[in-house]
Design a protein around this motif. Structure first.
Motif, short mmCIF file in Angstrom:
data_model
loop_
_atom_site.label_atom_id
_atom_site.label_comp_id
_atom_site.label_asym_id
_atom_site.label_seq_id
_atom_site.Cartn_x
_atom_site.Cartn_y
_atom_site.Cartn_z
N ALA A 1 -7.81 22.49 15.25
CA ALA A 1 -8.75 23.29 14.48
C ALA A 1 -8.54 23.11 12.97
O ALA A 1 -9.47 23.26 12.18
N THR A 2 -7.31 22.79 12.56
CA THR A 2 -7.03 22.58 11.14
C THR A 2 -7.44 21.18 10.72
O THR A 2 -7.97 20.97 9.63
N PHE A 3 -7.22 20.21 11.59
CA PHE A 3 -7.52 18.81 11.26
C PHE A 3 -9.03 18.57 11.19
O PHE A 3 -9.54 17.93 10.28
N ASP A 4 -9.75 19.08 12.18
CA ASP A 4 -11.19 18.80 12.26
C ASP A 4 -11.82 19.92 13.10
O ASP A 4 -11.91 19.81 14.31
N GLU A 5 -12.23 20.97 12.41
CA GLU A 5 -12.66 22.19 13.10
C GLU A 5 -13.86 21.92 14.01
O GLU A 5 -13.92 22.41 15.14
N GLU A 6 -14.80 21.13 13.51
CA GLU A 6 -16.01 20.90 14.29
C GLU A 6 -15.70 20.13 15.58
O GLU A 6 -16.16 20.48 16.66
N TYR A 7 -14.86 19.11 15.44
CA TYR A 7 -14.49 18.34 16.63
C TYR A 7 -13.72 19.24 17.61
O TYR A 7 -13.93 19.16 18.82
N ALA A 8 -12.84 20.08 17.07
CA ALA A 8 -12.06 20.98 17.93
C ALA A 8 -12.99 21.81 18.81
O ALA A 8 -12.73 22.01 19.99
N LYS A 9 -14.11 22.26 18.22
CA LYS A 9 -15.07 23.06 19.00
C LYS A 9 -15.61 22.25 20.17
O LYS A 9 -15.83 22.79 21.26
N THR A 10 -15.86 20.95 19.94
CA THR A 10 -16.43 20.15 21.02
C THR A 10 -15.41 19.85 22.12
O THR A 10 -15.76 19.31 23.15
N THR A 11 -14.14 20.19 21.89
CA THR A 11 -13.17 20.05 22.98
C THR A 11 -12.87 21.42 23.60
O THR A 11 -11.87 21.59 24.29
N GLY A 12 -13.74 22.37 23.32
CA GLY A 12 -13.63 23.67 23.97
C GLY A 12 -12.65 24.63 23.31
O GLY A 12 -12.35 25.68 23.86
N ILE A 13 -12.14 24.28 22.12
CA ILE A 13 -11.22 25.19 21.43
C ILE A 13 -12.02 26.28 20.73
O ILE A 13 -12.98 26.01 20.02
N LYS A 14 -11.61 27.52 20.95
CA LYS A 14 -12.31 28.65 20.34
C LYS A 14 -11.81 28.81 18.91
O LYS A 14 -10.83 29.50 18.65
N THR A 15 -12.49 28.14 17.98
CA THR A 15 -11.95 28.08 16.62
C THR A 15 -12.01 29.44 15.90
O THR A 15 -11.16 29.70 15.06
N GLU A 16 -12.98 30.28 16.26
CA GLU A 16 -13.02 31.62 15.63
C GLU A 16 -11.76 32.39 16.00
O GLU A 16 -11.17 33.08 15.17
N PHE A 17 -11.38 32.26 17.26
CA PHE A 17 -10.17 32.93 17.73
C PHE A 17 -8.93 32.38 17.01
O PHE A 17 -8.04 33.14 16.60
N ILE A 18 -8.89 31.07 16.83
CA ILE A 18 -7.74 30.44 16.15
C ILE A 18 -7.67 30.90 14.69
O ILE A 18 -6.59 31.19 14.17
#
Lengths: 268, 252
Positions: free
Chosen positions: A158-175
């Motif tokens: 999520a720190t490296f590439d937030e948008e990409y992280a979202k496409t791997t199912g990471i809940k970035t708002e939660f992070i």
């Protein structure tokens, strides 16, 4: 006095012990905050902790117990204001931070009794740390480190590439929320050590020093922790022998490490 | 051929501005879709809606037979964003660390990296011929190398579909050629479905079998061959542009 005698003082032992924990969580979280361009959230939250500590003293409750929940709440508020209210993140930090200081000053003026106590928190004093505070620092630091350990890759991605992280199912708002809450706990612990005014430096310096030298994220985290730890231990020692305020000395040693790492990078 | 993605009458709004209106597309397994359209036509918007990065105001998106909201098999989709646009270049990430993030979609919390994961990353780097860069930092690589690293991140989870947003913008003609050949190989040999946004309408026909042309709304979706003979498209694009788009394709 020689160094062995110095290490026998129980207040020095306590300062070393609690200081080491706080140094490591500051550098660990600081790395994520610096890379997310959220460094100043530490500054804002430390100002809130000033107001919260004032409230604790005013109500006669142990300041940390008041500060931890209030600062956590403020960290959520900063995120929510910047998400919902068409306010940039740095402006949101400015708002919350000012309210914290204003509240603290008003409470201080209403009750003349505790001004000295409160102003002690402005620059901190780790040499006067109590047993309870040492325990609290250890437990909360373990909690922070455990959360970072279990969410390491989510935080990384999520720190490296937030948008990409979202496409791997990471809940970035939660992070993001997690990051803010952990920062809140860390800031309150660090206030005791270096004071309200200098907390953000403790979060930022080890990270930026490590970023000059590191050639990979894991090494950056390790270098950052090492720099933070060394700065705190050296800072306490030097401040004791030369009778200099501890918090300020810790920051000065951090500054020295940053300058050295910068010069090393230029030469190497 | 089984259907992989079904976009049903979707519209996307930015505030009150309508960025996409009533777009419907069905993408089947093994398709290589070239997604084209003028600047601001909504190409990236369509892809972001597909990936769940943007809310849709109307319609429905089905991914592998599941509605987008309930879809959780993100490892089946590999995404290569417009280069550098969202990446944090101060971040001291090494190539293998970056590629590893492509495997996170298949992991449950707490996400732990196993030896098997390291092997998969190594294998992917070898396939793309960049295993010598493994311990280098992404920020110190050339544009073409960075692109390959991001491609490695997109394919390491062995996805069924790859989505590219303008992958060739940062590349010199030679790297572009080899990049497109690589993508074509993944499409032909491994049967991976590809959606690729491109400005190079005169070029994409060499590789793609279908053209998806949008300008806020759907203009054309179908085979290149049909596009070339379509009278409707002649009147929309004019003979020259239509010929330009399908010209390269006829060389295949």
């Amino acid at each position: 006095m020689d160094i062995l005698h110095f290490l026998q003082y129980s207040f020095i032992q306590k300062a070393f012990f609690a200081g080491s924990f706080v140094a490591i969580i500051c550098s660990t979280l600081g790395m994520f905050l610096v890379l997310r361009k959220m460094s100043l959230i530490g500054d804002g939250l430390s100002h809130v902790s000033f107001g919260a500590i004032a409230l604790g003293l005013f109500l006669g409750i142990y300041p940390f117990y008041v500060a931890i929940p209030i600062v956590m709440l403020a960290s959520v508020l900063i995120l929510k204001i910047s998400e919902k209210a068409k306010v940039y993140g740095d402006a949101a930090i400015g708002i919350v931070s000012a309210v914290g200081i204003a509240g603290g000053v008003i409470l201080a003026s209403m009750s003349r009794g505790f001004n000295t106590d409160l102003f002690g928190y402005l620059f901190g004093n780790i040499l006067s740390i109590s047993d309870t505070e040492v325990m609290l620092s250890a437990i909360l630091s373990f909690t922070v480190l455990a959360v970072v350990y279990f969410f390491y890759w989510d935080l990384f991605s999520a720190t490296f590439d937030e948008e990409y992280a979202k496409t791997t199912g990471i809940k970035t708002e939660f992070i993001n929320m997690l990051c803010a809450l952990l920062t809140a706990i860390t800031v309150v612990l660090a206030v005791k050590m270096v004071g309200v005014m200098l907390v953000s430096a403790l979060l930022i310096f080890p990270a930026v020093t490590a970023l000059q030298l590191a050639r990979g994220f894991r090494t950056a985290m390790i270098i950052g922790s090492f720099v933070a730890l060394l700065s705190v231990l050296l800072g306490i020692t030097v401040s004791f022998f030369f009778n200099i305020p501890t918090g300020a000395m810790i920051i000065m040693i951090n500054t020295l490490f940053f300058i050295l790492s910068f010069l090393y990078k230029k030469i190497a | 051929m089984s259907t992989i993605i079904e976009i049903k009458n979707i519209s996307v709004h930015y505030g009150t501005t309508e960025a996409l209106k009533d777009v419907s597309v069905v993408i089947e397994q093994g398709d290589f879709v070239g997604l084209a359209g003028p600047n601001g036509a909504g190409k990236t918007t369509l892809i972001k809606a597909l990936l769940g990065l943007l809310p849709i105001s109307k319609g429905e998106i089905m991914l592998f037979g599941k509605s987008r909201e309930g879809f959780d098999d993100w490892g089946a989709i590999g995404y290569l964003p417009q280069k550098i646009s969202t990446i944090n270049m101060l971040f001291p990430a090494t190539v293998d660390e970056v590629v590893m993030t492509g495997l996170l979609s298949q992991k449950k919390w707490p996400k732990k990296i196993t030896n098997n994961d390291h092997e998969r990353v190594n294998k992917t780097l070898q396939e793309l011929g960049i295993d010598d860069l493994k311990k280098r930092m992404l920020s110190e690589l050339s544009g073409g190398q960075q692109q390959k690293v991001l491609l490695a991140r997109a394919i390491v989870s062995e996805p069924k579909i790859l989505i590219f947003d303008e992958p060739s913008t940062a590349l010199d003609p030679e790297s572009r050629e080899s990049f497109f050949q690589l993508v074509q190989k993944l499409n032909k040999q491994n049967g991976i479905t590809v959606i690729l946004i491109t400005h190079d309408t005169g070029y994409i026909g060499q590789y793609a079998n279908k053209l998806l042309y949008i300008d806020k709304t759907l203009i054309y979706f179908g085979n290149f061959s049909e596009f070339c003979t379509s009278e409707k498209m002649s009147s929309y694009f004019g003979n020259y542009e239509q010929h330009h788009i399908c010209h390269q394709h006829s060389q295949l």
